[in-house]
Design a protein around this motif. Structure first.
Motif, PDB file in Angstrom:
ATOM      1  N   ILE A 113       1.201  -1.243   0.039  1.00 62.93           N
ATOM      2  CA  ILE A 113      -0.175   0.211  -0.140  1.00 62.93           C
ATOM      3  C   ILE A 113       0.916   1.019   0.529  1.00 62.93           C
ATOM      4  N   ASN A 114       1.731   0.996   0.868  1.00 66.75           N
ATOM      5  CA  ASN A 114       3.018   2.341   1.044  1.00 66.75           C
ATOM      6  C   ASN A 114       3.881   2.418   1.319  1.00 66.75           C
ATOM      7  N   TRP A 115       5.062   1.860   0.783  1.00 60.97           N
ATOM      8  CA  TRP A 115       6.225   2.055   1.653  1.00 60.97           C
ATOM      9  C   TRP A 115       6.595   2.337   2.859  1.00 60.97           C
ATOM     10  N   GLY A 116       6.369   3.540   2.985  1.00 71.02           N
ATOM     11  CA  GLY A 116       6.724   4.172   3.704  1.00 71.02           C
ATOM     12  C   GLY A 116       6.218   4.223   5.538  1.00 71.02           C
ATOM     13  N   PHE A 117       4.335   3.810   5.433  1.00 71.70           N
ATOM     14  CA  PHE A 117       3.205   3.710   6.068  1.00 71.70           C
ATOM     15  C   PHE A 117       4.584   1.952   6.603  1.00 71.70           C
ATOM     16  N   GLY A 118       4.839   1.008   5.469  1.00 76.98           N
ATOM     17  CA  GLY A 118       4.971   0.004   6.450  1.00 76.98           C
ATOM     18  C   GLY A 118       5.803  -0.419   6.956  1.00 76.98           C
ATOM     19  N   LEU A 119       6.805   0.537   6.590  1.00 82.95           N
ATOM     20  CA  LEU A 119       8.288   0.085   7.538  1.00 82.95           C
ATOM     21  C   LEU A 119       8.383   0.094   8.767  1.00 82.95           C
ATOM     22  N   VAL A 120       7.724   1.424   8.751  1.00 80.26           N
ATOM     23  CA  VAL A 120       7.494   1.858  10.269  1.00 80.26           C
ATOM     24  C   VAL A 120       6.547   0.554  10.801  1.00 80.26           C
ATOM     25  N   ILE A 121       5.095   0.784  10.647  1.00 81.51           N
ATOM     26  CA  ILE A 121       3.712  -0.160  11.216  1.00 81.51           C
ATOM     27  C   ILE A 121       4.549  -1.473  11.107  1.00 81.51           C
ATOM     28  N   SER A 122       5.351  -1.642  10.288  1.00 85.41           N
ATOM     29  CA  SER A 122       5.244  -3.532  11.050  1.00 85.41           C
ATOM     30  C   SER A 122       6.450  -3.938  11.984  1.00 85.41           C
TER      31      SER A 122
END
Length: 454
Positions: A113-122
């Motif tokens: 969906i969005n790599w910036g969001f994914g990096l942090v939330i995961s």
């Protein structure tokens, strides 16, 4: 299964013993690139050094974006409501297998969906799971969280497919005249071959990460301080009953809500006008959601102060990677840069059947030295697109081959892992051994699809 476990153990052992700190690694990489550029491109030492110095500060804007996404994401995660949600989700897995499967799956979906969001939330989610699931290897959890990043350039925030989908003057220039008309995302992100790659990774990678969990006696004990509950919302206790104007403003929920109204008002207008999700927009969402959920200005300030301690690696290392990019892109008058020479070497041995595959492999190698999708596209597109055109290969396929190559070797490149490592409190050597398995799996999937189905 036996061979897989032994391969994993070997990779983890080599990484833990041979891989230095991320800063030492980028320092060594800087010297290696300097020697290669000096020996192969015909430039003198002063020219190469100048290219390094001129490039060192070209990522300042991006560095700030990455620092903010880490700080704002962690501050948002420290809010009481988010903590309750994370704790609930983290309570669902009852063993290491389901824990690893869930972390990897969430990471893949979020990064698509969005790599910036994914990096942090995961990474935040993986750390929360580690607090609840006994016996799970913490290093593998964080590696699983980071492994989902491998999917980003084939997803909705992929910079290369979004660039070729945008009609402007630079599109024709950067593609050396090959792309005169924008290529819609239906032919790149939502093409049949890309969806097949995504589907196989979404199904296969979570099971792979769960299968390589080490035996109980092989699990390395992690400092318990890394798992301390540091995301508790900061409570403001006023023992002196301060009634000053300053105290009122610092603890005013109304002031926070007015800021949130301004921020979400902007976002509403932006999306209504057809705006897409960019790194700046993700940061804006994180910022105003954090202000809203922390309720008062001073509570949010304290959350930001706490989160800001984790950005040291980004601030220190990104200028060196930018310097490496500067050297890789430099060339003598009438000559080729090192990045161009690597790309040309693969075009010379490719034919119509293997061109997409060779483009993917060359992009994977270039990405180790230029871990930036935009920077890599600017260097490889003018070479690979005309070469592909001469062989009759669709420019959309060539573009996605570069995109997947850029994402693929991120699994052995600490540049993008720095946010996850900062959240986890680990070093690159702790997770890279496991990430090699992701590299192998994804490499086989992408190579197979580009060779047999494109």
């Amino acid at each position: 299964m036996f061979l897989l476990r032994h391969l994993t153990s070997a990779c983890v052992f080599l990484a833990s013993k041979c891989l230095p700190d991320s800063f030492v690694l980028v320092a060594l990489l800087s010297f290696v690139v300097f020697v290669l550029v000096y020996c192969l491109t015909g430039q003198d030492a002063s020219s190469v050094i100048s290219s390094w110095g001129n490039g060192a500060w070209t990522l300042l804007g991006f560095s700030m974006q990455m620092a903010l996404i880490l700080v704002l994401g962690q501050a948002l995660a420290s809010a009481k409501l988010v903590q309750k949600l994370l704790k609930y989700l983290a309570s669902l897995p009852k063993g290491y297998y389901t824990a690893l499967w869930l972390v990897t799956s969430l990471s893949l979906i979020a990064n698509w969906i969005n790599w910036g969001f994914g990096l942090v939330i995961s990474a935040v989610f993986a750390k929360e799971i580690a607090k609840n699931v006994k016996g799970v290897d913490y290093r593998l959890l964080i590696a699983s969280a980071y492994s989902g990043f491998v999917i980003w350039h084939g997803g909705l925030s992929g910079s290369i497919p979004l660039s070729v989908a945008t009609q402007n003057e630079s599109l024709s220039k950067i593609s050396a005249g090959v792309i005169e008309k924008a290529i819609p995302i239906s032919q790149t992100i939502f093409s049949s071959y890309n969806l097949i790659i995504i589907g196989i990774i979404l199904i296969g990678l979570p099971f792979l990460m769960a299968m390589i969990h080490p035996k109980k006696e092989e699990i390395v004990e992690i400092d318990s301080k890394l798992l301390k509950d540091e995301y508790k919302e900061i409570e403001l206790i006023d023992h002196q009953q301060d009634k000053t104007i300053a105290h009122f403003l610092e603890n005013s929920a109304l002031l926070s809500y007015l800021l949130v109204f301004l921020g979400f008002g902007y976002l509403g207008i932006y999306f209504f006008k057809g705006g897409g999700i960019s790194l700046n927009i993700v940061n804006t969402i994180f910022l105003f959601l954090g202000i809203l959920l922390h309720k008062t200005p001073l509570t949010y300030v304290k959350a930001i102060n706490h989160s800001a301690r984790s950005v040291a690696g980004i601030l220190l290392q990104f200028p060196f990677y930018a310097g490496i990019m500067g050297m890789m892109a430099s060339h003598s008058v009438g000559g080729h840069s090192l990045a161009q020479m690597l790309s040309l070497a693969f075009t010379h041995i490719a034919n119509e059947k293997t061109f997409a595959l060779m483009t993917f492999l060359s992009a994977g190698i270039v990405n180790i030295f230029i871990p930036s999708g935009g920077g890599q596209w600017a260097i490889q597109a003018p070479i690979m697109l005309p070469a592909g055109q001469s062989l009759g290969v669709d420019p959309g396929v060539v573009s996605m081959a570069i995109a997947w190559g850029d994402a693929w070797t991120n699994m052995i490149q600490p540049f993008w892992a720095l946010p996850a490592l900062a959240i986890a409190g680990l070093g690159a050597k702790d997770i890279m051994g496991y990430c090699v398995l992701t590299l192998i799996f994804v490499g086989l999937v992408v190579c197979g699809v580009f060779y047999f189905l494109v």
